[in-house]
Design an enzyme around this catalytic site. Structure first.
Site, PDB file in Angstrom:
ATOM      1  N   LEU A 166       0.749  -1.340   0.016  1.00 21.87           N
ATOM      2  CA  LEU A 166      -0.076   0.348  -0.221  1.00 21.87           C
ATOM      3  C   LEU A 166       0.905   1.325  -0.275  1.00 21.87           C
ATOM      4  CD1 LEU A 166      -3.572  -0.831   2.251  1.00 21.87           C
ATOM      5  CD2 LEU A 166      -2.832  -0.930   0.033  1.00 21.87           C
ATOM      6  N   GLY A 207       2.912  -5.356   7.764  1.00 22.25           N
ATOM      7  CA  GLY A 207       2.119  -4.433   8.352  1.00 22.25           C
ATOM      8  C   GLY A 207       1.526  -4.282   6.764  1.00 22.25           C
ATOM      9  N   ASP A 208       1.500  -3.358   6.281  1.00 19.85           N
ATOM     10  CA  ASP A 208       0.781  -3.223   5.098  1.00 19.85           C
ATOM     11  C   ASP A 208       1.540  -3.722   3.279  1.00 19.85           C
ATOM     12  OD1 ASP A 208       2.931  -2.030   4.230  1.00 19.85           O
ATOM     13  OD2 ASP A 208       2.480   0.247   3.827  1.00 19.85           O
ATOM     14  N   GLU A 209       1.629  -4.696   3.897  1.00 20.53           N
ATOM     15  CA  GLU A 209       2.087  -6.178   2.447  1.00 20.53           C
ATOM     16  C   GLU A 209       1.015  -7.376   2.374  1.00 20.53           C
ATOM     17  OE1 GLU A 209       6.068  -6.885   2.412  1.00 20.53           O
ATOM     18  OE2 GLU A 209       7.193  -4.827   2.210  1.00 20.53           O
TER      19      GLU A 209
END
Length: 280
Positions: A166, A207-209
């Site tokens: 993201l 985390g945002d992957e």
């Protein structure tokens, strides 16, 4: 005067586990009180009937094989299956069975393990899923990827990975707090799942992957899927301080061209993600 022992049936009725005695054909000769407590049938209702009549239809063949193997001197003395309660619901049982060749009788002792089964499923879910989004975690992804690669190698097929990162997610946490960041991650997870096929697997590995596993998908179709997911992620996400327009960078790797092992494919997709301009 020496005390006399009570009848064996009275002793067996004190046990919390169901006890069954059947002949070599599976005809019920004896059940204790716990049988009725577990399955709802009194002893007088089941005497002379086949034990297999009470087994869940999906488990009958496997149970019959176990019984035959036990009578031939093999099989497993402890096994699980499901029986049908008188009211129609399934009951999960753990059996310990023994064959008496001289008497031509099988003795089985069964314990209800529904709570254990639920606990095992819950533990398995926690071990294989991300607690926030409910997506597969890295452990489950790696297992599914190994299986997909093995099948593709055997059939000369292809497998693709999409590595999704993201854009600007750190700013969401800094500006709106971790609660807002969690809502964004859950929304992203929902959109990714809605945008893939039923056979595909979406995993959160950081985390945002996120990683999307696409079995049987070549590089061309993977690029189309990446573009489609980018469009879905661009739809603004409603937050307390106003809508957030999300964006993502997606790297693609395809077996066998970009790697033949899970580590090689993940590394290639990660590298491609960093090298890409994303969908912006």
């Amino acid at each position: 005067m020496a005390p006399s022992l009570p009848p064996l049936s009275q002793v067996l009725d004190l046990l919390p586990d169901a006890v069954c005695i059947v002949d070599e054909h599976g005809q019920l000769l004896f059940v204790n009180v716990a049988f009725e407590r577990l399955l709802g049938y009194a002893a007088t209702e089941v005497h002379g009937r086949l034990l297999f009549d009470f087994i869940h239809p999906d488990d009958r063949d496997a149970t019959l094989r176990q019984a035959r193997a036990l009578m031939e001197g093999g099989g497993e003395r402890h096994f699980r299956n499901r029986y049908l309660h008188r009211q129609g619901h399934a009951v999960d049982l753990l059996w310990s069975a023994h064959w008496l060749p001289e008497q031509r009788l099988r003795i089985g002792v069964a314990r209800e393990i529904g709570e254990l089964q639920r606990a095992e499923r819950e533990l398995e879910h926690h071990a294989n899923h991300d607690p926030l989004t409910g997506l597969a975690n890295r452990r489950r992804l790696e297992l599914a990827l190994r299986n997909a690669l093995a099948e593709a190698a055997e059939s000369s097929g292809q497998v693709s990975l999409l590595y999704v990162d993201l854009a600007g997610f750190k700013q969401v946490n800094d500006r709106d707090g971790h609660e807002a960041g969690d809502r964004v991650l859950c929304e992203v997870a929902k959109r990714l799942q809605q945008g893939v096929r039923q056979i595909d697997l979406v995993a959160r590995i950081g985390g945002d992957e996120f990683v999307v596993l696409l079995p049987g998908c070549d590089a061309g179709h993977a690029r189309g899927m990446a573009q489609q997911l980018c469009q879905q992620l661009r739809v603004p996400c409603a937050l307390r301080d106003g809508p957030l327009r999300m964006d993502a960078s997606i790297g693609i790797a395809t077996f066998p061209a970009d790697g033949r092992t899970p580590d090689a494919l993940l590394a290639h997709a990660d590298k491609a993600m960093y090298a890409s301009r994303g969908c912006r």
